[in-house]
Scaffold this motif. Structure first.
Motif, PDB file in Angstrom:
ATOM      1  N   GLU A 232       0.896  -1.177   0.103  1.00 31.11           N
ATOM      2  CA  GLU A 232       0.035  -0.413  -0.191  1.00 31.11           C
ATOM      3  C   GLU A 232       1.054   1.342  -0.136  1.00 31.11           C
ATOM      4  OE1 GLU A 232      -4.277  -1.602   1.997  1.00 31.11           O
ATOM      5  OE2 GLU A 232      -2.678  -0.049   3.815  1.00 31.11           O
ATOM      6  N   ILE A 233       1.048   2.062  -1.144  1.00 34.02           N
ATOM      7  CA  ILE A 233       1.600   3.441  -1.131  1.00 34.02           C
ATOM      8  C   ILE A 233       0.702   3.913  -1.495  1.00 34.02           C
ATOM      9  CG2 ILE A 233       3.163   4.338  -3.187  1.00 34.02           C
ATOM     10  CD1 ILE A 233       4.331   1.359  -3.011  1.00 34.02           C
ATOM     11  N   THR A 234       1.441   5.465  -0.256  1.00 32.34           N
ATOM     12  CA  THR A 234       0.440   6.342  -0.145  1.00 32.34           C
ATOM     13  C   THR A 234       1.392   7.426  -0.561  1.00 32.34           C
ATOM     14  OG1 THR A 234       0.828   7.007   2.212  1.00 32.34           O
ATOM     15  CG2 THR A 234      -1.213   6.466   1.803  1.00 32.34           C
ATOM     16  N   LEU A 235       0.698   9.158  -1.550  1.00 30.41           N
ATOM     17  CA  LEU A 235       1.948   9.859  -1.654  1.00 30.41           C
ATOM     18  C   LEU A 235       1.130  10.893  -1.601  1.00 30.41           C
ATOM     19  CD1 LEU A 235       1.273   8.382  -6.023  1.00 30.41           C
ATOM     20  CD2 LEU A 235       3.213   7.404  -4.366  1.00 30.41           C
ATOM     21  N   ASP A 236       2.220  12.368  -2.209  1.00 30.34           N
ATOM     22  CA  ASP A 236       2.175  13.502  -1.591  1.00 30.34           C
ATOM     23  C   ASP A 236       0.994  14.271  -2.303  1.00 30.34           C
ATOM     24  OD1 ASP A 236       3.528  13.543  -3.700  1.00 30.34           O
ATOM     25  OD2 ASP A 236       4.851  15.812  -2.690  1.00 30.34           O
ATOM     26  N   ALA A 237       0.389  13.550  -3.461  1.00 22.72           N
ATOM     27  CA  ALA A 237      -0.001  14.242  -4.818  1.00 22.72           C
ATOM     28  C   ALA A 237      -0.694  13.098  -5.126  1.00 22.72           C
ATOM     29  CB  ALA A 237       0.271  14.946  -5.133  1.00 22.72           C
ATOM     30  N   THR A 238      -1.429  12.914  -6.170  1.00 26.19           N
ATOM     31  CA  THR A 238      -2.272  11.489  -6.983  1.00 26.19           C
ATOM     32  C   THR A 238      -3.359  12.151  -7.870  1.00 26.19           C
ATOM     33  OG1 THR A 238      -2.832   9.156  -7.054  1.00 26.19           O
ATOM     34  CG2 THR A 238      -3.956  10.871  -5.568  1.00 26.19           C
ATOM     35  N   ALA A 239      -2.756  11.577  -9.447  1.00 22.24           N
ATOM     36  CA  ALA A 239      -4.130  11.249 -10.278  1.00 22.24           C
ATOM     37  C   ALA A 239      -4.581  10.597 -10.465  1.00 22.24           C
ATOM     38  CB  ALA A 239      -3.203  11.958 -11.190  1.00 22.24           C
ATOM     39  N   PHE A 240      -4.132   9.599  -9.501  1.00 23.16           N
ATOM     40  CA  PHE A 240      -5.116   8.127  -9.273  1.00 23.16           C
ATOM     41  C   PHE A 240      -6.736   8.496  -8.840  1.00 23.16           C
ATOM     42  CE2 PHE A 240      -1.324   6.110 -10.637  1.00 23.16           C
ATOM     43  CZ  PHE A 240      -1.991   5.090 -11.391  1.00 23.16           C
ATOM     44  N   TYR A 241      -7.259   8.299  -9.811  1.00 25.85           N
ATOM     45  CA  TYR A 241      -8.933   8.158  -8.978  1.00 25.85           C
ATOM     46  C   TYR A 241      -9.248   7.128  -8.203  1.00 25.85           C
ATOM     47  CZ  TYR A 241     -13.841   8.606  -8.222  1.00 25.85           C
ATOM     48  OH  TYR A 241     -15.208   9.538  -7.477  1.00 25.85           O
TER      49      TYR A 241
END
Ligand SMILES: [Zn+2]
Length: 378
Positions: free
Chosen positions: A29-38
């Motif tokens: 499970e990856i979390t990012l500071d920003a994402t374009a994945f809906y």
């Protein structure tokens, strides 16, 4: 957590920093500071694609976080490139926006609410809480496609708390502020957190394939854009085949199929009459005999029964046997005692299966004519 997909729904690649990576049951499970994945939500399936060298298998929202389930780990602090599977996303945007157009039109014309929405592999199902009158579908479909051709903008905005009570929008229940409104001028205004095309022309085409009664309302099966085109193409290919088989013009296949069906029913009626006359003749040949066993090829169970009943009017015990499709259909009729004992003998010796009533036994057996004859001669 910056939701890039709300800033620009057409961003296909982006760069972000990994802020979390933990092992999960089916990957990382990856979390990012920003994402374009809906993430999955609002009736819309999540985006898929890649993050760095890892494939994104699922995207979900948990609290404020968006979790990217990946098939490999990513280092925390690392900068990664994200790529959205655009073919999938654009297809989902086309279906979703088309659903807004149709739901907005039905709400405006009939006051019905959209009560369910599911995008399947080939078609999407859209449910409404009230019935549609006959002929409504054609008008809805025409208006929906006119809205596509008019190329209206699809506006998404969040009204202020003061503005919200004065904004009209479709919703299934009262929503607390903030509410994201998706508005297609003159067509629809709806509370929705999904992703839509920027303009209605991008939906391409809207086609309603079926409408069935569902609870108190109806369920429409429809498709938009490439999906609609692909399905219509498949249906046209089918019609082309039917057209060639029936030697009918493409727009006259229905009438030609009906004509063939009527002709077939007439032939069935005629052949049943001929069969009955042939059975009479066969039965006559057994007149006055005590036992009458008859082998006829390729009779259906109903034919076997009809012939046995006719022969039983001429002989004491009638047995009709007909090999068809790898098994022998059989029917015994006449003297109840003899019918019963022959039925038992065929079951015990050859494993025949069947049943009936006193003086009548019908079933089938997997056996050759010689094997059956051996039982009959005992
Ligand atoms: Zn929406």
């Amino acid at each position: 957590m910056e939701k890039i997909f709300y800033q620009d729904q057409e961003i296909k690649t982006f760069t972000a920093t990994v802020i979390g990576c933990s092992k999960a049951e089916k990957g990382w499970e990856i979390t990012l500071d920003a994402t374009a994945f809906y993430p999955t939500g609002g009736g819309q399936a999540c985006d898929l694609g890649t993050l760095g060298n890892a494939n994104v298998l699922d995207v979900t929202e948990r609290g404020e976080d968006i979790l990217h389930l990946c098939d490999g780990p990513l280092e925390v602090g690392q900068t990664v490139n994200g790529h959205i599977d655009w073919e999938r996303r654009f297809d989902l945007m086309q279906q979703h926006t088309g659903e807004h157009i149709v739901s907005g039109i039905i709400h405006k014309l009939y006051g019905h609410q959209n009560s369910g929405f599911h995008v399947g592999e080939e078609l999407m199902e859209v449910d409404f809480d009230g019935p549609l009158p006959e002929g409504a579908l054609e008008e809805i479909q025409r208006l929906a496609n006119e809205a596509v051709w008019a190329d209206y903008p699809v506006n998404c905005y969040v009204p202020s708390a003061e503005e919200l009570p004065h904004v009209f929008y479709r919703t299934k229940r009262e929503l607390p502020w903030p509410v994201r409104i998706v508005e297609i001028p003159g067509i629809d205004s709806c509370a929705c957190c999904g992703i839509h095309t920027k303009r209605t022309a991008q939906v391409g085409l809207i086609y309603i394939f079926s409408c069935v009664k569902f609870h108190q309302g109806v369920r429409l099966e429809m498709a938009c854009g490439k999906r609609a085109l692909d399905r219509l193409h498949k249906i046209c290919l089918q019609n082309k085949q039917v057209s060639q088989i029936l030697s009918a013009r493409p727009l006259e296949t229905g009438a030609a199929a009906q004509q063939m069906k009527d002709a077939l029913a007439g032939e069935r009626y005629r052949s049943a009459g001929l069969e009955s006359r042939i059975f009479d003749t066969i039965a006559q040949g057994f007149a006055g005999q005590k036992t009458a066993f008859c082998f006829e090829e390729n009779l259906e169970p109903a034919g076997v029964r009809a012939l046995a009943e006719k022969i039983a009017q001429k002989a004491e015990l009638a047995g009709v046997f007909s090999q068809k499709d790898g098994k022998c259909n059989l029917c015994l009729a006449g003297n109840p005692e003899e019918v019963k004992s022959l039925g038992v003998a065929l079951s015990q010796t050859l494993g025949a299966r069947g049943g009936g009533k006193p003086g009548f036994w019908q079933g089938s057996v997997t056996a050759t004519r010689e094997q059956i004859n051996a039982v009959l001669q005992k």
